[in-house]
Design a protein around this motif. Structure first.
Motif, short mmCIF file in Angstrom:
data_model
loop_
_atom_site.label_atom_id
_atom_site.label_comp_id
_atom_site.label_asym_id
_atom_site.label_seq_id
_atom_site.Cartn_x
_atom_site.Cartn_y
_atom_site.Cartn_z
N ILE A 1 7.55 -2.28 9.56
CA ILE A 1 6.71 -2.75 8.46
C ILE A 1 5.71 -3.78 8.99
O ILE A 1 6.03 -4.57 9.88
N THR A 2 4.50 -3.72 8.45
CA THR A 2 3.45 -4.68 8.79
C THR A 2 3.13 -5.53 7.57
O THR A 2 2.98 -4.99 6.47
N ILE A 3 3.03 -6.84 7.76
CA ILE A 3 2.70 -7.75 6.66
C ILE A 3 1.51 -8.62 7.07
O ILE A 3 1.51 -9.23 8.13
N ALA B 1 0.83 -1.20 0.00
CA ALA B 1 0.00 0.00 0.00
C ALA B 1 0.87 1.25 0.00
O ALA B 1 1.96 1.27 0.58
N GLY B 2 0.40 2.29 -0.66
CA GLY B 2 1.12 3.55 -0.68
C GLY B 2 1.04 4.27 0.66
O GLY B 2 0.14 4.01 1.47
N VAL B 3 1.97 5.15 0.91
CA VAL B 3 1.99 5.92 2.15
C VAL B 3 0.95 7.04 2.07
O VAL B 3 0.93 7.79 1.09
N PRO B 4 0.08 7.18 3.06
CA PRO B 4 -0.92 8.27 3.03
C PRO B 4 -0.25 9.64 3.16
O PRO B 4 0.80 9.77 3.79
N GLN B 5 -0.88 10.65 2.57
CA GLN B 5 -0.33 12.00 2.61
C GLN B 5 -0.37 12.60 4.01
O GLN B 5 0.49 13.38 4.39
N ILE C 1 9.99 -3.05 -2.40
CA ILE C 1 9.68 -3.71 -1.13
C ILE C 1 9.07 -5.08 -1.38
O ILE C 1 9.37 -6.06 -0.68
N ALA C 2 8.21 -5.17 -2.39
CA ALA C 2 7.55 -6.44 -2.71
C ALA C 2 8.59 -7.51 -3.07
O ALA C 2 8.49 -8.66 -2.62
N LYS D 1 1.08 -1.19 5.66
CA LYS D 1 1.75 -0.01 6.21
C LYS D 1 3.23 -0.26 6.41
O LYS D 1 3.65 -1.35 6.80
N TYR D 2 4.01 0.76 6.12
CA TYR D 2 5.41 0.80 6.55
C TYR D 2 5.75 2.23 6.93
O TYR D 2 5.17 3.18 6.39
#
Length: 214
Positions: free
Chosen positions: A150-152, A42-46, A97-98, A134-135
């Protein structure tokens, strides 16, 4: 490309939601299991919301003994600058990251005493899906040193598209892992890779360890 990734992410989440609830299964007894290499990050929120809400109130007297008041609460939002800069550092240094998670997960599964003879590249009875919701960059309390957190999320699906197992883990923030400062993470590819690999290795280890307990 970002739009396509978001569409795929929504599709994947819808797929998981459509699956029935997980079934009880001893993972130590399965014959074969594979990893789906489409790992979504997931992208990082603004912005991010403050954990503390602020209350505002306006009141007045209607008469000597009667008063009225109006109260409202709002949660402040702050710019997610550090995490956005880290995301940019991954893009700038062409670090996936993936791919890092895929390589680490495959390495540990292939070398695990329980799963090494059951982990196959394809044609298995069960499929592992990984998702990173999230990271972030976490700073030490009494130091300028930081580390990657990092959360997986992990889900295991059978051939009937039923979820038979799911789990979510993040890395434990050990004090010994605070070895870089913020500028090193942002501007040194070597530091970013080392800090990220350390976090990913810990999360994958925790996920596989928990799998063996079920």
């Amino acid at each position: 490309m970002k739009y396509l990734n978001q569409v795929f992410l929504i599709f994947l989440m819808a797929f998981f939601s459509a699956c029935s609830s997980k079934q009880n299964l001893n993972l130590n007894e399965i014959n074969s299991i594979s990893l789906n290499n489409n790992i979504i990050v997931a992208g990082v929120p603004q912005t991010y919301r403050s954990p503390v809400s602020v209350g505002l109130g306006v009141g007045g007297l209607v008469s000597r003994h009667v008063g009225i008041g109006v109260n409202t609460f709002f949660t402040p939002e702050f710019s997610n600058n550090e995490d956005l800069r880290m995301q940019d550092a991954f893009y700038r240094n062409n670090i996936s990251i993936a791919s890092m998670i895929e390589n680490e997960f495959e390495f540990q599964m292939k070398n695990d005493e329980v799963f090494k003879n059951r982990f196959t590249p394809f044609g298995s009875d069960y499929m592992i899906y990984l998702f990173v919701p999230k990271y972030s960059l976490e700073q030490a309390t009494f130091s300028s040193k930081v580390q990657v957190k990092i959360t997986i999320e992990l889900k295991i699906i059978d051939k009937n598209n039923k979820i038979i197992y799911e789990d979510k883990k993040d890395n434990i923030l050990f004090s010994d892992n605070y070895i870089f400062n913020e500028s090193e993470i942002f501007y040194s590819k070597e530091a970013l890779l080392k800090a990220s690999n350390l976090a990913i290795r810990q999360v994958v280890t925790r996920l596989i360890l928990q799998m063996k307990k079920n």
